[in-house]
Design a protein around this motif. Structure first.
Motif, PDB file in Angstrom:
ATOM      1  N   TRP A   2       0.837  -1.201   0.000  1.00  0.00           N
ATOM      2  CA  TRP A   2       0.000   0.000   0.000  1.00  0.00           C
ATOM      3  C   TRP A   2       0.873   1.251   0.000  1.00  0.00           C
ATOM      4  N   ASN A   3       1.940   1.230   0.793  1.00  0.00           N
ATOM      5  CA  ASN A   3       2.824   2.392   0.872  1.00  0.00           C
ATOM      6  C   ASN A   3       3.617   2.600  -0.408  1.00  0.00           C
ATOM      7  N   ARG A   7      -3.057   0.129  -4.965  1.00  0.00           N
ATOM      8  CA  ARG A   7      -4.350   0.381  -4.374  1.00  0.00           C
ATOM      9  C   ARG A   7      -5.172  -0.904  -4.325  1.00  0.00           C
ATOM     10  N   PHE A   8      -6.429  -0.780  -3.899  1.00  0.00           N
ATOM     11  CA  PHE A   8      -7.255  -1.947  -3.611  1.00  0.00           C
ATOM     12  C   PHE A   8      -7.315  -2.926  -4.777  1.00  0.00           C
ATOM     13  N   ASP A   9      -7.530  -2.434  -5.982  1.00  0.00           N
ATOM     14  CA  ASP A   9      -7.664  -3.330  -7.135  1.00  0.00           C
ATOM     15  C   ASP A   9      -6.393  -4.133  -7.378  1.00  0.00           C
ATOM     16  N   GLU A  10      -5.236  -3.457  -7.294  1.00  0.00           N
ATOM     17  CA  GLU A  10      -3.972  -4.154  -7.497  1.00  0.00           C
ATOM     18  C   GLU A  10      -3.683  -5.148  -6.378  1.00  0.00           C
ATOM     19  N   LEU A  11      -4.010  -4.770  -5.147  1.00  0.00           N
ATOM     20  CA  LEU A  11      -3.809  -5.678  -4.022  1.00  0.00           C
ATOM     21  C   LEU A  11      -4.711  -6.905  -4.145  1.00  0.00           C
ATOM     22  N   ARG A  12      -5.929  -6.690  -4.565  1.00  0.00           N
ATOM     23  CA  ARG A  12      -6.856  -7.810  -4.738  1.00  0.00           C
ATOM     24  C   ARG A  12      -6.362  -8.754  -5.839  1.00  0.00           C
ATOM     25  N   LEU A  13      -5.850  -8.202  -6.938  1.00  0.00           N
ATOM     26  CA  LEU A  13      -5.303  -9.043  -8.001  1.00  0.00           C
ATOM     27  C   LEU A  13      -4.104  -9.852  -7.504  1.00  0.00           C
ATOM     28  N   TYR A  14      -3.259  -9.227  -6.702  1.00  0.00           N
ATOM     29  CA  TYR A  14      -2.101  -9.914  -6.140  1.00  0.00           C
ATOM     30  C   TYR A  14      -2.545 -11.073  -5.246  1.00  0.00           C
ATOM     31  N   VAL A  15      -3.509 -10.815  -4.378  1.00  0.00           N
ATOM     32  CA  VAL A  15      -4.015 -11.856  -3.474  1.00  0.00           C
ATOM     33  C   VAL A  15      -4.665 -12.976  -4.283  1.00  0.00           C
ATOM     34  N   ASP A  16      -5.453 -12.626  -5.301  1.00  0.00           N
ATOM     35  CA  ASP A  16      -6.098 -13.647  -6.132  1.00  0.00           C
ATOM     36  C   ASP A  16      -5.067 -14.525  -6.831  1.00  0.00           C
ATOM     37  N   ARG A  35      -9.693 -20.265   4.218  1.00  0.00           N
ATOM     38  CA  ARG A  35      -9.540 -19.432   5.415  1.00  0.00           C
ATOM     39  C   ARG A  35      -8.624 -18.249   5.144  1.00  0.00           C
ATOM     40  N   LEU A  36      -7.528 -18.506   4.421  1.00  0.00           N
ATOM     41  CA  LEU A  36      -6.603 -17.430   4.071  1.00  0.00           C
ATOM     42  C   LEU A  36      -7.294 -16.396   3.188  1.00  0.00           C
ATOM     43  N   GLU A  37      -8.093 -16.858   2.239  1.00  0.00           N
ATOM     44  CA  GLU A  37      -8.816 -15.944   1.362  1.00  0.00           C
ATOM     45  C   GLU A  37      -9.798 -15.082   2.150  1.00  0.00           C
ATOM     46  N   GLU A  38     -10.525 -15.680   3.067  1.00  0.00           N
ATOM     47  CA  GLU A  38     -11.467 -14.919   3.889  1.00  0.00           C
ATOM     48  C   GLU A  38     -10.744 -13.872   4.724  1.00  0.00           C
ATOM     49  N   ASP A  39      -9.631 -14.247   5.325  1.00  0.00           N
ATOM     50  CA  ASP A  39      -8.867 -13.300   6.137  1.00  0.00           C
ATOM     51  C   ASP A  39      -8.294 -12.173   5.290  1.00  0.00           C
ATOM     52  N   ALA A  40      -7.788 -12.499   4.115  1.00  0.00           N
ATOM     53  CA  ALA A  40      -7.208 -11.480   3.238  1.00  0.00           C
ATOM     54  C   ALA A  40      -8.266 -10.495   2.766  1.00  0.00           C
ATOM     55  N   VAL A  41      -9.429 -11.005   2.379  1.00  0.00           N
ATOM     56  CA  VAL A  41     -10.509 -10.116   1.919  1.00  0.00           C
ATOM     57  C   VAL A  41     -10.986  -9.242   3.066  1.00  0.00           C
ATOM     58  N   ARG A  42     -11.119  -9.812   4.260  1.00  0.00           N
ATOM     59  CA  ARG A  42     -11.535  -9.036   5.420  1.00  0.00           C
ATOM     60  C   ARG A  42     -10.519  -7.914   5.706  1.00  0.00           C
ATOM     61  N   TYR A  43      -9.238  -8.231   5.600  1.00  0.00           N
ATOM     62  CA  TYR A  43      -8.191  -7.236   5.835  1.00  0.00           C
ATOM     63  C   TYR A  43      -8.245  -6.127   4.782  1.00  0.00           C
ATOM     64  N   LEU A  44      -8.414  -6.511   3.517  1.00  0.00           N
ATOM     65  CA  LEU A  44      -8.445  -5.522   2.442  1.00  0.00           C
ATOM     66  C   LEU A  44      -9.670  -4.618   2.525  1.00  0.00           C
ATOM     67  N   ARG A  45     -10.770  -5.124   3.012  1.00  0.00           N
ATOM     68  CA  ARG A  45     -12.002  -4.332   3.074  1.00  0.00           C
ATOM     69  C   ARG A  45     -12.077  -3.416   4.290  1.00  0.00           C
ATOM     70  N   ASP A  46     -11.195  -3.602   5.258  1.00  0.00           N
ATOM     71  CA  ASP A  46     -11.207  -2.772   6.459  1.00  0.00           C
ATOM     72  C   ASP A  46     -10.387  -1.503   6.199  1.00  0.00           C
ATOM     73  N   PRO A  47     -11.038  -0.342   6.089  1.00  0.00           N
ATOM     74  CA  PRO A  47     -10.308   0.885   5.754  1.00  0.00           C
ATOM     75  C   PRO A  47      -9.316   1.326   6.832  1.00  0.00           C
TER      76      PRO A  47
END
Length: 63
Positions: A2-3, A7-16, A35-47
């Motif tokens: 992030w630093n 941004r969100f779209d690129e991070l989501r593509l990386y996680v996917d 479980r990892l996917e759920e945790d990653a999505v939860r982390y990405l969605r928390d502003p």
């Protein structure tokens, strides 16, 4: 990442991509990947995870 300006779209593509690689390689059990996917999505969605935190000012000694 992030630093570095991602941004969100690129991070989501990386996680996917990472999760797809885990699924394809059969490196870990499928339920752990879910479980990892759920945790990653939860982390990405928390502003609050992406708020800029001000760095503390260094203390200077005045004599």
């Amino acid at each position: 990442m992030w630093n570095r300006g991602y941004r969100f779209d690129e991070l989501r593509l990386y996680v996917d991509g990472y999760l797809d690689a885990l699924r394809h390689s059969n490196a870990i059990e499928v339920y752990l990947i879910h479980r990892l996917e759920e945790d990653a999505v939860r982390y990405l969605r928390d502003p609050s995870n992406f708020e800029a935190v001000p760095l503390p000012e260094p203390e200077t000694d005045y004599y």
